[in-house]
Design an enzyme around this catalytic site. Structure first.
Site, PDB file in Angstrom:
ATOM      1  CD  GLU A  94      -2.667   1.275   2.612  1.00 61.46           C
ATOM      2  OE1 GLU A  94      -2.283   0.675   3.640  1.00 61.46           O
ATOM      3  OE2 GLU A  94      -3.724   1.946   2.556  1.00 61.46           O
ATOM      4  CE  LYS A 142      -7.339   1.641   3.423  1.00 54.40           C
ATOM      5  NZ  LYS A 142      -6.091   2.131   4.059  1.00 54.40           N
ATOM      6  CB  CYS A 193      -4.432  -1.436   4.434  1.00 55.16           C
ATOM      7  SG  CYS A 193      -3.561  -1.562   6.008  1.00 55.16           S
TER       8      CYS A 193
HETATM    9  N1  LIG Z   1      -3.448   1.578   6.249  1.00 56.57           N
HETATM   10  C1  LIG Z   1      -4.375   1.007   7.003  1.00 56.57           C
HETATM   11  O1  LIG Z   1      -5.516   0.840   6.565  1.00 56.57           O
HETATM   12  C2  LIG Z   1      -3.882   0.629   8.374  1.00 56.57           C
HETATM   13  C3  LIG Z   1      -4.610  -0.343   9.190  1.00 56.57           C
HETATM   14  O2  LIG Z   1      -5.663  -0.871   8.847  1.00 56.57           O
HETATM   15  C4  LIG Z   1      -3.963  -0.691  10.487  1.00 56.57           C
HETATM   16  O3  LIG Z   1      -4.572  -1.366  11.316  1.00 56.57           O
HETATM   17  O4  LIG Z   1      -2.814  -0.283  10.723  1.00 56.57           O
END
Ligand SMILES: NC(=O)CC(=O)C(=O)O
Length: 320
Positions: A60, A132, A173
């Site tokens: 990401e 996302k 994520c």
């Molecule tokens: N970048 C994200 O979405 C981060 C995430 O979900 C986390 O728990 O850290």
């Protein structure tokens, strides 16, 4: 409208008829210098392809730091063809004939910023674009506070795409925390779900392994995650967890990085999906009479197709 339950279509073989292939997870160290990040990513992808990987998964937000303050200033116009990050991925995918799940980059479109993953095929074309869906909002007093929605807009569409190495569902994520999305991908015949991610150490230690294994074993398919590497010299309060992994349909850890920069490789053997589902036939045992998944998007499409067909039937009957 009465909900229709969703059962998976038979698993289709991947386009290239590849039952077994190597996946590389490129856990990149990311700096504030976009050109440097792109060059670094290119050389890691090329090295992984040289080592036999047919599928590369990127992290990401790999072209710039995962920082809400600076993210918009790095955003690229993918649809307008002004995206140096995606151009590089397309070039390498075509040159090496590999499939790339291109992690994510900040995308600017219609005056908004999205956190976007492009899936690139072996001819270098963008096969799918996933924005996302679930933006990360967290507030643990004294520990971590972050609101992605201050700078980014959430996507509207789940993404499942046919590639040379099989049918792939995409989440970014925080999307991993929503089991229904993974269930939807299974119901649409995905072999593998890729989650480019950038978990932080506050959530990562307890939840990271748990969630990727859960998504894999609940749905009896492969899960691949890829994170940026942790930068021990970062001035940011957001400390990356790392630990990119490939998980099999029975929860097997097939490859795993630690927190430093690394490319890890693992093998996907698609026959494991079928054998796991035969050995432990969850689908047959599931109590559809008590609970079920609803594919809202498909239901909407079916309803609007039905309305269109009825409309054209009425126009024909009235001679219009
Ligand atoms: N970048 C994200 O979405 C981060 C995430 O979900 C986390 O728990 O850290």
């Amino acid at each position: 409208m009465a909900p229709t339950s969703v059962s998976p279509p038979p698993l289709r073989p991947p386009k290239a008829n590849t039952q077994k292939y190597k996946v590389a997870l490129c856990q990149l160290l990311v700096s504030a210098d976009k050109e440097e990040n792109i060059a670094r990513a290119r050389s890691r992808i090329e090295a992984a392809a040289d080592a036999g990987a047919m599928l590369i998964v990127m992290p990401e937000i790999w072209c710039c730091p995962y920082s809400m303050d600076t993210l918009p200033s790095y955003a690229e116009d993918i649809d307008g063809g002004a995206s140096p990050s995606i151009s590089m991925l397309s070039e390498v995918a075509a040159a090496r004939k590999i499939t790339i799940v291109g992690g994510s980059i900040p995308e600017k479109a219609s005056g908004k910023v999205f956190n976007t993953c492009c899936v690139i095929g072996t001819d270098g074309q963008i096969l799918a674009k996933h924005r996302k869906l679930h933006l990360f909002e967290i507030d643990i007093p004294g520990d971590i506070k972050l609101n992605e929605s201050d700078t980014s807009t959430g996507g509207q569409e789940p993404t499942v795409v046919d590639t040379d190495v099989g049918r792939i569902g995409i989440g970014i994520c925080h999307d991993i925390r929503f089991p229904e999305l993974a269930m939807l991908y299974r119901s649409r015949g995905a072999h593998l779900i890729c989650y480019p991610s950038a978990f932080n150490i506050s959530t990562g230690e307890l939840l990271w392994d748990l969630m990727q294994k859960s998504r894999a074993v609940d749905n009896q398919l492969f899960v691949a995650t890829c994170s940026p590497a942790r930068d021990p010299n970062t001035k940011s309060e957001y400390m990356i967890w790392g630990h990119s992994s490939l998980i099999g349909p029975f929860g097997e850890v097939l490859a795993a990085a630690r927190h430093e920069e690394a490319t890890v490789m693992g093998e996907v053997d698609l026959s494991m999906i079928q054998s796991t589902r035969e050995n432990l036939p969850l689908e047959m045992q599931s109590r559809g009479d008590l609970y079920r998944l609803v594919d809202v998007q498909r239901q909407r499409e079916t309803a609007s197709n039905g309305a269109r067909a009825r409309g054209s039937g009425e126009r024909r009957r009235s001679g219009q």
